[in-house]
Design a protein around this motif. Structure first.
Motif, PDB file in Angstrom:
ATOM      1  N   ASP A 147       0.875  -1.176   0.000  1.00  0.00           N
ATOM      2  CA  ASP A 147       0.000   0.000   0.000  1.00  0.00           C
ATOM      3  C   ASP A 147       0.913   1.227   0.000  1.00  0.00           C
ATOM      4  N   ARG A 148       1.068   1.855  -1.140  1.00  0.00           N
ATOM      5  CA  ARG A 148       2.190   2.767  -1.379  1.00  0.00           C
ATOM      6  C   ARG A 148       2.232   3.996  -0.473  1.00  0.00           C
ATOM      7  N   ASP A 149       1.102   4.650  -0.223  1.00  0.00           N
ATOM      8  CA  ASP A 149       1.147   5.878   0.578  1.00  0.00           C
ATOM      9  C   ASP A 149       1.474   5.617   2.045  1.00  0.00           C
ATOM     10  N   PRO A 150       0.780   4.673   2.722  1.00  0.00           N
ATOM     11  CA  PRO A 150       1.180   4.366   4.110  1.00  0.00           C
ATOM     12  C   PRO A 150       2.614   3.856   4.227  1.00  0.00           C
ATOM     13  N   PHE A 151       3.062   3.122   3.220  1.00  0.00           N
ATOM     14  CA  PHE A 151       4.449   2.648   3.207  1.00  0.00           C
ATOM     15  C   PHE A 151       5.408   3.835   3.256  1.00  0.00           C
ATOM     16  N   ALA A 152       5.234   4.794   2.341  1.00  0.00           N
ATOM     17  CA  ALA A 152       6.130   5.952   2.294  1.00  0.00           C
ATOM     18  C   ALA A 152       6.021   6.791   3.565  1.00  0.00           C
ATOM     19  N   GLU A 153       4.812   6.914   4.090  1.00  0.00           N
ATOM     20  CA  GLU A 153       4.619   7.673   5.332  1.00  0.00           C
ATOM     21  C   GLU A 153       5.361   7.024   6.497  1.00  0.00           C
ATOM     22  N   THR A 154       5.355   5.690   6.548  1.00  0.00           N
ATOM     23  CA  THR A 154       6.065   4.977   7.610  1.00  0.00           C
ATOM     24  C   THR A 154       7.570   5.185   7.498  1.00  0.00           C
ATOM     25  N   VAL A 155       8.113   5.033   6.279  1.00  0.00           N
ATOM     26  CA  VAL A 155       9.542   5.253   6.087  1.00  0.00           C
ATOM     27  C   VAL A 155       9.908   6.682   6.484  1.00  0.00           C
ATOM     28  N   THR A 156       9.118   7.640   6.054  1.00  0.00           N
ATOM     29  CA  THR A 156       9.387   9.051   6.358  1.00  0.00           C
ATOM     30  C   THR A 156       9.397   9.293   7.859  1.00  0.00           C
ATOM     31  N   ALA A 157       8.381   8.768   8.551  1.00  0.00           N
ATOM     32  CA  ALA A 157       8.270   8.976   9.997  1.00  0.00           C
ATOM     33  C   ALA A 157       9.447   8.352  10.745  1.00  0.00           C
ATOM     34  N   ARG A 158       9.859   7.148  10.341  1.00  0.00           N
ATOM     35  CA  ARG A 158      10.943   6.473  11.048  1.00  0.00           C
ATOM     36  C   ARG A 158      12.291   7.152  10.792  1.00  0.00           C
ATOM     37  N   ILE A 159      12.496   7.628   9.571  1.00  0.00           N
ATOM     38  CA  ILE A 159      13.727   8.362   9.272  1.00  0.00           C
ATOM     39  C   ILE A 159      13.798   9.640  10.112  1.00  0.00           C
ATOM     40  N   HIS A 160      12.713  10.413  10.150  1.00  0.00           N
ATOM     41  CA  HIS A 160      12.697  11.667  10.907  1.00  0.00           C
ATOM     42  C   HIS A 160      12.824  11.429  12.410  1.00  0.00           C
ATOM     43  N   ALA A 161      12.345  10.280  12.882  1.00  0.00           N
ATOM     44  CA  ALA A 161      12.371   9.997  14.321  1.00  0.00           C
ATOM     45  C   ALA A 161      13.715   9.462  14.804  1.00  0.00           C
ATOM     46  N   HIS A 162      14.568   9.014  13.885  1.00  0.00           N
ATOM     47  CA  HIS A 162      15.838   8.422  14.313  1.00  0.00           C
ATOM     48  C   HIS A 162      16.762   9.508  14.878  1.00  0.00           C
ATOM     49  N   PRO A 163      17.293   9.316  16.068  1.00  0.00           N
ATOM     50  CA  PRO A 163      18.099  10.374  16.702  1.00  0.00           C
ATOM     51  C   PRO A 163      19.402  10.697  15.988  1.00  0.00           C
ATOM     52  N   LEU A 164      19.885   9.809  15.131  1.00  0.00           N
ATOM     53  CA  LEU A 164      21.149  10.068  14.438  1.00  0.00           C
ATOM     54  C   LEU A 164      20.961  10.515  12.986  1.00  0.00           C
ATOM     55  N   ILE A 165      19.712  10.706  12.557  1.00  0.00           N
ATOM     56  CA  ILE A 165      19.454  11.110  11.164  1.00  0.00           C
ATOM     57  C   ILE A 165      18.844  12.509  11.126  1.00  0.00           C
ATOM     58  N   THR A 166      19.428  13.368  10.330  1.00  0.00           N
ATOM     59  CA  THR A 166      18.870  14.694  10.064  1.00  0.00           C
ATOM     60  C   THR A 166      18.517  14.765   8.585  1.00  0.00           C
ATOM     61  N   VAL A 167      17.314  15.239   8.282  1.00  0.00           N
ATOM     62  CA  VAL A 167      16.890  15.382   6.895  1.00  0.00           C
ATOM     63  C   VAL A 167      16.968  16.859   6.510  1.00  0.00           C
ATOM     64  N   GLU A 168      17.694  17.141   5.444  1.00  0.00           N
ATOM     65  CA  GLU A 168      17.817  18.519   4.951  1.00  0.00           C
ATOM     66  C   GLU A 168      17.220  18.612   3.557  1.00  0.00           C
ATOM     67  N   ALA A 169      16.269  19.525   3.385  1.00  0.00           N
ATOM     68  CA  ALA A 169      15.643  19.734   2.085  1.00  0.00           C
ATOM     69  C   ALA A 169      16.509  20.658   1.242  1.00  0.00           C
ATOM     70  N   GLY A 170      16.589  20.350  -0.032  1.00  0.00           N
ATOM     71  CA  GLY A 170      17.354  21.197  -0.935  1.00  0.00           C
ATOM     72  C   GLY A 170      18.181  20.377  -1.898  1.00  0.00           C
ATOM     73  N   GLU A 171      18.478  20.966  -3.044  1.00  0.00           N
ATOM     74  CA  GLU A 171      19.187  20.279  -4.110  1.00  0.00           C
ATOM     75  C   GLU A 171      20.696  20.400  -3.933  1.00  0.00           C
ATOM     76  N   ILE A 172      21.395  19.282  -4.072  1.00  0.00           N
ATOM     77  CA  ILE A 172      22.857  19.287  -4.155  1.00  0.00           C
ATOM     78  C   ILE A 172      23.205  19.325  -5.643  1.00  0.00           C
ATOM     79  N   THR A 173      23.881  20.361  -6.071  1.00  0.00           N
ATOM     80  CA  THR A 173      24.067  20.580  -7.506  1.00  0.00           C
ATOM     81  C   THR A 173      25.443  20.180  -8.036  1.00  0.00           C
ATOM     82  N   ALA A 174      26.353  19.819  -7.134  1.00  0.00           N
ATOM     83  CA  ALA A 174      27.696  19.459  -7.575  1.00  0.00           C
ATOM     84  C   ALA A 174      28.247  18.343  -6.714  1.00  0.00           C
ATOM     85  N   LEU A 175      29.186  17.589  -7.260  1.00  0.00           N
ATOM     86  CA  LEU A 175      29.820  16.521  -6.491  1.00  0.00           C
ATOM     87  C   LEU A 175      30.572  17.125  -5.308  1.00  0.00           C
TER      88      LEU A 175
END
Length: 450
Positions: A98-126
């Protein structure tokens, strides 16, 4: 203080890499350009959004290489496979999600992990320093792709990938369609009725093929050559290879009995698979297409049962970019010219959600081991994960390199020990050997073995 691992791309591979590294104690920054920079294929801002099929394919870990890959990911505590299991839909022996709940679960667990920070924005160069994994996927931004080309001196290879349409369930005519898995396969009634079937007689099939071949198709830009991955061919491309191709492919009529007309054998059958837990959406199995939208609705409504179909999403085609990994990457999935950068996911030349996530799992573990001072080799080629990475980092011929699903043809042969094995016994031998080797490899970072 432990150095930080940076990962570009919040798809299946990037999320899995972030999870694996963080679970081993390495701080991670996950860079995802959405929703700041959108793509034509994504609908939400969720991580690990499924943009094509909702299937992780076979879940049989004793007779199928992708099922074995599922097993290896479960044994490694994989986030993607855990989330898929949590939101599985009836699909016979396959693992559909079930694609939407699946993605929502992955998103929630990534954001909740104490060692993971999510930063929005494009990386344009190596990046020029640090520890990095690029898991930007087939829709890698133009700026980053140009930077990669400038570094490697090679054009990134590309092929075209197609998306199947999704139909609203309440628009399907159930006086013509019926629920049944092929050969009634499954242990429960729900599994045995996981697919919705629309039958065609010979006359209808022939008219459908004519319409398919003459329908208006998406045009490619000047200078682009259409190279398709064989596991995801548009239906019209299959039809161009022969009028019977679809009848022996996604429209094969075998193993099905129409309860509306049990004495009449269908000439061809179109199957639909449930796309969400509510059962309100169904995707048309194997019907990836490059037909233009107007043509799609006309042609697809020729299918018995879909005459009044309403579409939640029509099919589409997109450019899928990947590296010539046998030339550019070493056995640790690092860019040979810039070894502080690893790659993971479809951009490495694997095909499919499961394979992409598996390469993310591997890249995350390899990077974490290196950061923690416990470097290890990639898993042995006896394992499904090891067979894949061996193929893309040197086992394949660089001159003819194309995206690859996991399959037993990538594994070292099994010794027959005095006689030929049947396919079932041979595959079981492959999986038994792989499971033992995979568990041994998982134990290596714990011991610090090199």
């Amino acid at each position: 203080m432990t150095e930080t691992l940076h990962i570009i791309g919040g798809g299946m591979a990037g999320c899995e890499a972030a999870w694996q590294a963080a679970e081993l104690g390495v701080p991670v920054v996950l860079h995802e350009m959405r929703p700041t920079v959108e793509t034509f294929a994504h609908r939400t801002g969720n991580l690990a959004e499924m943009v094509c099929s909702n299937s992780f394919r076979s879940d049989d870990d004793e007779a199928n290489a992708v099922g074995l890959l599922h097993w290896e990911m479960r044994a490694a505590g994989g986030l993607i496979i855990q989330s898929a299991d949590a939101h599985a839909l009836p699909a016979g022996s396959a693992l559909a999600v079930d694609r939407d709940p699946f993605a929502e679960t992955v998103t929630a667990r990534i954001h909740a992990h104490p060692l993971i920070t999510v930063e929005a924005g494009e990386i344009t160069a190596l990046p020029t320093s640090g520890h990095w994994i690029i898991a930007s996927g087939p829709l890698t931004s133009g700026a980053l792709a140009n930077s990669l080309r400038a570094e490697t001196g090679e054009d990134a290879l590309a092929f075209f990938d197609a998306i199947a349409p999704i139909v609203y369930a309440d628009s399907i005519d159930m006086s013509k369609a019926w629920f049944q898995s092929r050969y009634d396969k499954g242990d429960t009634e729900e599994e045995r009725t996981a697919y919705l079937n629309c039958p065609m007689d010979k006359e209808t099939y022939e008219a459908f093929i004519d319409a398919l071949l003459s329908a208006e198709k998406a045009e490619f830009k000047e200078g682009e050559t259409a190279r398709y991955f064989d596991g995801c061919l548009p239906i019209e491309v299959m039809a161009e290879r022969g009028r019977e191709t679809l009848r022996f492919g996604p429209m094969k009529p075998v193993g099905l009995t129409n309860p509306h007309q049990p004495q009449i054998k269908a000439h061809a059958v179109v199957q639909l698979r449930r796309d969400n837990a509510l059962g309100t959406l169904f995707n048309i199995v194997g019907f990836q297409t490059k037909m233009k939208y107007g043509a799609q609705t006309e042609v697809l409504r020729m299918i018995p049962g879909l005459e009044s179909a309403s579409f939640a999403r029509l099919g589409g085609i997109h450019r899928n970019t990947f590296l010539n990994s046998p030339t550019l990457l070493d056995g640790q999935m690092r860019l040979r010219s810039q070894p502080h950068i690893r790659f993971a996911g479809q951009i490495t030349g694997v095909e499919g959600y499961v394979e992409s996530a598996a390469m993310g799992l591997l890249a995350g573990r390899l990077a974490a081991a290196e950061i923690l001072g416990r470097p290890i080799t990639h898993p042995p080629a006896d394992t499904a994960t090891g067979a894949l990475v061996t193929h893309i980092t040197g086992g394949a011929d660089a001159k003819t390199f194309q995206p690859m699903n996991v399959n037993f043809g990538l594994f070292p042969p099994i010794d027959a020990k005095g006689g030929r094995r049947g396919r079932k016994d041979r595959y079981k031998a492959y999986t038994d050997r792989a499971k033992a080797a995979w568990q041994d490899w998982l134990d290596l970072p714990k011991t610090g073995a090199a």
